[in-house]
Write a protein that holds these residues in place. Structure first.
Motif, PDB file in Angstrom:
ATOM      1  N   GLU A  50       0.856  -1.138  -0.030  1.00 34.74           N
ATOM      2  CA  GLU A  50       0.078  -0.046  -0.026  1.00 34.74           C
ATOM      3  C   GLU A  50       0.837   1.268  -0.061  1.00 34.74           C
ATOM      4  N   LEU A  51       1.927   1.162   0.511  1.00 34.99           N
ATOM      5  CA  LEU A  51       2.834   2.436   0.784  1.00 34.99           C
ATOM      6  C   LEU A  51       4.362   1.886   0.283  1.00 34.99           C
ATOM      7  N   SER A  52       4.934   2.686  -0.640  1.00 32.72           N
ATOM      8  CA  SER A  52       6.209   2.333  -1.201  1.00 32.72           C
ATOM      9  C   SER A  52       6.996   3.646  -1.449  1.00 32.72           C
ATOM     10  N   ASP A  53       8.110   3.364  -1.607  1.00 28.81           N
ATOM     11  CA  ASP A  53       9.236   4.273  -1.905  1.00 28.81           C
ATOM     12  C   ASP A  53       9.911   4.125  -3.326  1.00 28.81           C
ATOM     13  N   PHE A  54       9.512   5.131  -4.200  1.00 32.73           N
ATOM     14  CA  PHE A  54      10.313   4.921  -5.765  1.00 32.73           C
ATOM     15  C   PHE A  54      11.838   4.886  -5.560  1.00 32.73           C
ATOM     16  N   THR A  55      12.516   4.150  -6.409  1.00 29.55           N
ATOM     17  CA  THR A  55      14.056   4.172  -6.468  1.00 29.55           C
ATOM     18  C   THR A  55      14.273   5.658  -6.988  1.00 29.55           C
ATOM     19  N   VAL A  56      15.368   6.219  -6.594  1.00 33.94           N
ATOM     20  CA  VAL A  56      15.817   7.351  -7.078  1.00 33.94           C
ATOM     21  C   VAL A  56      16.654   7.263  -8.062  1.00 33.94           C
ATOM     22  N   LEU A  57      16.179   7.885  -9.390  1.00 33.46           N
ATOM     23  CA  LEU A  57      17.186   7.560 -10.627  1.00 33.46           C
ATOM     24  C   LEU A  57      17.583   9.206 -10.929  1.00 33.46           C
ATOM     25  N   PHE A  58      18.682   9.501 -10.546  1.00 38.72           N
ATOM     26  CA  PHE A  58      19.449  10.526 -10.919  1.00 38.72           C
ATOM     27  C   PHE A  58      19.500  11.018 -12.456  1.00 38.72           C
ATOM     28  N   GLY A  59      19.266  12.082 -12.928  1.00 39.62           N
ATOM     29  CA  GLY A  59      19.183  12.618 -14.276  1.00 39.62           C
ATOM     30  C   GLY A  59      18.172  11.868 -15.196  1.00 39.62           C
ATOM     31  N   ILE A  60      17.259  10.977 -14.629  1.00 35.95           N
ATOM     32  CA  ILE A  60      16.501  10.393 -15.695  1.00 35.95           C
ATOM     33  C   ILE A  60      14.683  11.037 -15.445  1.00 35.95           C
ATOM     34  N   LYS A  61      14.273  11.393 -16.542  1.00 36.28           N
ATOM     35  CA  LYS A  61      12.962  11.738 -16.586  1.00 36.28           C
ATOM     36  C   LYS A  61      11.856  10.605 -16.387  1.00 36.28           C
ATOM     37  N   ARG A  62      10.930  10.599 -15.779  1.00 36.96           N
ATOM     38  CA  ARG A  62       9.978   9.246 -15.713  1.00 36.96           C
ATOM     39  C   ARG A  62       8.904   9.945 -15.878  1.00 36.96           C
ATOM     40  N   TRP A  63       8.001   8.854 -16.691  1.00 35.46           N
ATOM     41  CA  TRP A  63       6.526   8.835 -17.184  1.00 35.46           C
ATOM     42  C   TRP A  63       5.939   7.675 -16.175  1.00 35.46           C
ATOM     43  N   ILE A  64       4.775   7.692 -15.740  1.00 35.12           N
ATOM     44  CA  ILE A  64       3.962   6.436 -15.154  1.00 35.12           C
ATOM     45  C   ILE A  64       2.819   6.554 -15.476  1.00 35.12           C
ATOM     46  N   MET A  65       2.091   5.524 -15.487  1.00 31.60           N
ATOM     47  CA  MET A  65       0.653   5.234 -15.838  1.00 31.60           C
ATOM     48  C   MET A  65       0.092   4.111 -15.051  1.00 31.60           C
ATOM     49  N   PRO A  66      -0.852   4.135 -14.193  1.00 29.49           N
ATOM     50  CA  PRO A  66      -1.256   2.966 -13.564  1.00 29.49           C
ATOM     51  C   PRO A  66      -2.413   2.357 -14.456  1.00 29.49           C
ATOM     52  N   PHE A  67      -2.655   0.852 -14.467  1.00 26.81           N
ATOM     53  CA  PHE A  67      -3.473   0.135 -15.319  1.00 26.81           C
ATOM     54  C   PHE A  67      -4.906   0.073 -14.671  1.00 26.81           C
ATOM     55  N   ASP A  68      -4.772  -0.462 -13.388  1.00 27.52           N
ATOM     56  CA  ASP A  68      -6.126  -0.996 -12.826  1.00 27.52           C
ATOM     57  C   ASP A  68      -6.540  -0.328 -11.686  1.00 27.52           C
ATOM     58  N   HIS A  69      -5.728   0.380 -10.900  1.00 30.51           N
ATOM     59  CA  HIS A  69      -6.199   1.105  -9.701  1.00 30.51           C
ATOM     60  C   HIS A  69      -5.699   2.311  -9.517  1.00 30.51           C
ATOM     61  N   GLN A  70      -6.377   3.289  -8.642  1.00 30.41           N
ATOM     62  CA  GLN A  70      -5.621   4.640  -8.568  1.00 30.41           C
ATOM     63  C   GLN A  70      -4.134   4.643  -7.849  1.00 30.41           C
ATOM     64  N   LEU A  71      -3.541   5.580  -8.161  1.00 35.49           N
ATOM     65  CA  LEU A  71      -1.965   5.668  -7.622  1.00 35.49           C
ATOM     66  C   LEU A  71      -1.699   6.634  -7.234  1.00 35.49           C
ATOM     67  N   HIS A  72      -1.536   7.141  -5.962  1.00 39.69           N
ATOM     68  CA  HIS A  72      -1.423   8.424  -5.423  1.00 39.69           C
ATOM     69  C   HIS A  72       0.416   8.717  -5.189  1.00 39.69           C
ATOM     70  N   LEU A  73       0.699   9.827  -5.641  1.00 38.92           N
ATOM     71  CA  LEU A  73       2.154   9.826  -5.731  1.00 38.92           C
ATOM     72  C   LEU A  73       2.334  11.253  -5.009  1.00 38.92           C
ATOM     73  N   SER A  74       3.389  11.346  -3.996  1.00 41.21           N
ATOM     74  CA  SER A  74       3.839  12.486  -3.609  1.00 41.21           C
ATOM     75  C   SER A  74       5.306  12.671  -3.694  1.00 41.21           C
ATOM     76  N   HIS A  75       5.745  14.011  -4.213  1.00 37.14           N
ATOM     77  CA  HIS A  75       6.972  14.262  -4.567  1.00 37.14           C
ATOM     78  C   HIS A  75       7.714  15.295  -3.568  1.00 37.14           C
ATOM     79  N   HIS A  76       8.867  14.870  -3.031  1.00 42.41           N
ATOM     80  CA  HIS A  76       9.645  15.613  -2.109  1.00 42.41           C
ATOM     81  C   HIS A  76      11.281  16.049  -2.831  1.00 42.41           C
ATOM     82  N   GLN A  77      11.646  17.023  -2.513  1.00 41.47           N
ATOM     83  CA  GLN A  77      13.047  17.401  -2.972  1.00 41.47           C
ATOM     84  C   GLN A  77      13.761  17.804  -1.672  1.00 41.47           C
TER      85      GLN A  77
END
Length: 216
Positions: A50-77
């Motif tokens: 239910e709760l997870s941390d994404f891998t930090v990928l320096f210098g990479i732009k990311r696109w994401i799209m969920p298929f089947d359920h809602q996905l809530h993202l929170s960004h910090h810097q």
């Protein structure tokens, strides 16, 4: 225009901290994701916690799209909150890989990663057995500001909701089985031609189809 179909059986799957990730395509073909040695990469992943941390990928732009359920993202810097977003199925979102990103929700998603030197966009469209032209369902891919004259152009098509086909001409149609990946490589002079290709769902019901474009 040249094309290739990557079969589901040829994808590479690995586990990650919060589920499983499946690499559909990496460019160049001998690229190495672990060493971040690639221009672009397409993958699909399961988020099983239910709760997870994404891998930090320096210098990479990311696109994401969920298929089947809602996905809530929170960004910090640098530990400071930036913004949050809730994605419904087949909604896409772009963010920097070096942001600290947390997700909430259990889902399967589609990912496009772009390293320095690659530019791209991820979207989805609903198509029926009547079909629609690529230029009408994915106009962003043909925006004159996206392609660069001295770069390669690739358009990807992927469906999890049944078989689809791409009508290239009156005499040529490309059949794309469910969960296989179609890649079209073309040049700037072919853009007007590619826009007229007609994408169809080979069934009674309409289907959501994932589309992405990369210039590199």
């Amino acid at each position: 225009m040249q094309y290739q179909i990557i079969k589901k059986k040829n994808y590479e799957s690995n586990t990650w901290t919060h589920g499983e990730t499946t690499q559909l395509k990496i460019y160049p073909h001998d690229g190495d994701y672990k060493n971040r040695d690639f221009l672009w990469r397409v993958s699909s992943a399961t988020v099983t916690k239910e709760l997870s941390d994404f891998t930090v990928l320096f210098g990479i732009k990311r696109w994401i799209m969920p298929f089947d359920h809602q996905l809530h993202l929170s960004h910090h810097q640098n530990g400071k909150p930036m913004y949050s977003i809730t994605l419904n199925p087949y909604e896409s979102h772009c963010f920097k890989g070096d942001w600290e990103t947390k997700s909430k929700g259990i889902a399967r998603d589609f990912n496009l990663m772009l390293n320095e030197g690659a530019y791209g966009i991820l979207n989805a469209a609903k198509v029926s057995e009547d079909g629609k032209e690529l230029g009408s369902i994915f106009p962003e891919a043909f925006d004159e500001r996206l392609p660069l004259a001295d770069h390669k152009l690739t358009l990807g098509i992927y469906s999890r909701e049944g078989n689809i086909s791409l009508n290239v001409s009156d005499t040529m149609s490309i059949l794309l089985p469910c969960e296989d990946l179609l890649l079209l490589d073309y040049t700037l002079v072919e853009v007007d031609e590619i826009k007229k290709y007609r994408l169809k769902h080979n069934g009674v019901n309409s289907s959501q189809v994932v589309l992405f474009a990369v210039t590199y």
